[in-house]
Design a protein around this motif. Structure first.
Motif, PDB file in Angstrom:
ATOM      1  N   GLY A  81       6.252   1.038  -4.041  1.00  8.55           N
ATOM      2  CA  GLY A  81       5.402   0.519  -3.200  1.00  8.55           C
ATOM      3  C   GLY A  81       3.852   1.884  -3.116  1.00  8.55           C
ATOM      4  O   GLY A  81       2.399   1.693  -3.200  1.00  8.55           O
ATOM      5  N   GLN A  82       3.798   3.259  -3.366  1.00  4.95           N
ATOM      6  CA  GLN A  82       2.729   3.564  -3.756  1.00  4.95           C
ATOM      7  C   GLN A  82       2.095   3.378  -5.923  1.00  4.95           C
ATOM      8  O   GLN A  82       1.299   3.325  -5.092  1.00  4.95           O
ATOM      9  CB  GLN A  82       3.281   5.160  -3.905  1.00  4.95           C
ATOM     10  N   ALA A  83       3.334   3.038  -6.314  1.00  4.70           N
ATOM     11  CA  ALA A  83       2.144   2.442  -7.777  1.00  4.70           C
ATOM     12  C   ALA A  83       1.596   0.962  -7.073  1.00  4.70           C
ATOM     13  O   ALA A  83       0.911   0.872  -7.353  1.00  4.70           O
ATOM     14  CB  ALA A  83       3.446   2.279  -8.321  1.00  4.70           C
ATOM     15  N   LEU A  84       2.262   0.464  -6.069  1.00  3.32           N
ATOM     16  CA  LEU A  84       1.618  -0.607  -5.950  1.00  3.32           C
ATOM     17  C   LEU A  84       0.283  -0.369  -4.818  1.00  3.32           C
ATOM     18  O   LEU A  84      -0.578  -1.395  -5.561  1.00  3.32           O
ATOM     19  CB  LEU A  84       2.392  -1.686  -4.722  1.00  3.32           C
ATOM     20  N   ALA A  85       0.342   0.171  -3.843  1.00  3.22           N
ATOM     21  CA  ALA A  85      -0.990   0.719  -3.798  1.00  3.22           C
ATOM     22  C   ALA A  85      -2.188   1.614  -4.266  1.00  3.22           C
ATOM     23  O   ALA A  85      -2.858   1.108  -4.459  1.00  3.22           O
ATOM     24  CB  ALA A  85      -0.597   1.967  -2.548  1.00  3.22           C
ATOM     25  N   GLN A  86      -1.622   2.106  -5.581  1.00  3.76           N
ATOM     26  CA  GLN A  86      -1.950   2.155  -6.457  1.00  3.76           C
ATOM     27  C   GLN A  86      -2.913   1.933  -7.414  1.00  3.76           C
ATOM     28  O   GLN A  86      -4.947   1.382  -7.789  1.00  3.76           O
ATOM     29  CB  GLN A  86      -1.527   3.296  -7.553  1.00  3.76           C
TER      30      GLN A  86
END
Length: 374
Positions: free
Chosen positions: A300-305
């Motif tokens: 999820g963090q990678a998607l947001a980034q």
């Protein structure tokens, strides 16, 4: 500082006014924008016999933050010789914000947040329910629309199954649950009845549920969208005045593939993305306490980034969250002091502050004029 001069008049020297403005502007809250609190939020101020009284209207729901904000304002002012005591009063004043395409606002609703996932089974409805309840607990007037016509789960999660009433034969009254105004197709059918409908009927039903419910002075309406990017999502983008979108995913790549599609859908229709929530981030064994990322890590963090949108945080895969939803007592209600409920509130704070920084909408300020032939 002009607002301080207007509120205080000429009785307070410039140095004290500057100190009060600086105290408001220096407030910092963890993981929230630096400008979440500032001097422009001061509604009233009085200094009488050494007692300074400030009235501050926060533009987001954050009741649990009031003490921390008050302390940060109070500390730099306590040493001032003109001030012996400080009293700070807070209110919540959420404004309406612009929507994609500047669509006409929905009667009784200031802002609409659409919660999407792309893939089913990632905990989107659980997140929608607990987010709505967190916003309510933090001081907002909140509604929740279950837009999953084929699989309405909101009535079960909130433990309400009564049919909505009507006072005028034209509009339905929202069903109340834990202080939320709620509407779902699940209130109008038997739980075991399948919705064997084609797309046009589904979208028409969604618009009826939205427009024919008498929403009452809501700061935020949370719409729990069905999985995918089909008819319902297209109708939402084209016809519903959505203020912002929220993406819910799990860390695994299979879920992220569809979450990216949901995110791109919001982008293509110019709906601002408020952030990404990663559900089922880790599992903590109830017996030994071992924490394991069984669906992968950091998805999820990678998607947001990669999309350059806020990462709002992760929630655990926990049996109690599932049990509480199944029993109609969501986590924010059943265990309000628990770690999961606190995380839901923190996500609500972030969404509220991001929303507050969007462009204001003034459409609510103008009357809706209708001309009818007599």
């Amino acid at each position: 500082m002009n607002i301080l001069k207007k509120l205080f008049g000429d009785g307070i020297d410039d140095a004290l006014q500057a100190d009060i403005a600086a105290a408001l502007n220096q407030v910092r809250l963890a993981n929230l924008p630096a400008s979440s609190v500032h001097e422009g939020l001061l509604q009233n101020a009085q200094l009488k016999k050494g007692q300074l009284t400030l009235q501050v209207a926060l533009p987001f729901a954050g009741k649990s933050l009031w003490d921390a904000v008050a302390e940060q304002i109070r500390q730099p002012l306590l040493g001032h010789e003109a001030i012996k005591e400080i009293k700070i009063e807070f209110t919540t004043e959420i404004k309406p914000h612009e929507t994609a395409g500047n669509k006409s606002p929905l009667t009784g609703v200031k802002n609409i947040i659409a919660v999407a996932s792309g893939k089913g089974g990632v905990g989107k409805s659980t997140t929608s329910v607990n987010l709505a309840l967190a916003l309510k607990q933090e001081g907002a007037r909140v509604g929740l629309l279950d837009a999953d016509i084929y699989g309405p789960s909101i009535p079960t999660m909130l433990g309400v199954h009564s049919k909505p009433e009507t006072k005028d034969g034209k509009q339905m009254e929202p069903v109340e649950a834990y202080g939320l105004q709620v509407m779902s197709i699940g209130f109008l059918i038997k739980p075991e009845d399948p919705m064997i409908w084609r797309g046009p009927i589904v979208t028409s039903t969604l618009m009826q549920l939205l427009n024919e419910t008498r929403w009452q002075d809501l700061d935020v309406l949370v719409i729990d969208l069905p999985p995918g990017t089909g008819d319902v999502q297209l109708t939402m983008a084209q016809q519903i005045p959505v203020t912002g979108g929220l993406i819910v995913t799990t860390p695994q790549e299979v879920a992220l593939i569809d979450a990216r599609k949901g995110l791109r859908m919001f982008e293509k229709v110019n709906i601002p993305i408020l952030g990404v929530v990663e559900n089922m981030s880790t599992h903590i064994c109830e017996n030994c306490g071992h924490e394991e990322a069984i669906f992968g890590e950091g998805g999820g963090q990678a998607l947001a980034q990669s999309a350059e949108v806020p990462y709002l945080g992760g929630l655990p895969l926990a049996r109690h969250i599932r049990e509480e939803a199944d029993q109609g007592h969501p986590t924010v209600i059943e265990a309000p002091s628990g770690a999961a409920a606190q995380q839901y509130r923190h996500i609500a704070h972030q969404i509220g502050t991001h929303l507050a920084q969007q462009k204001r909408s003034y459409a609510h300020a103008f009357p809706n004029i209708q001309v009818e032939n007599s």
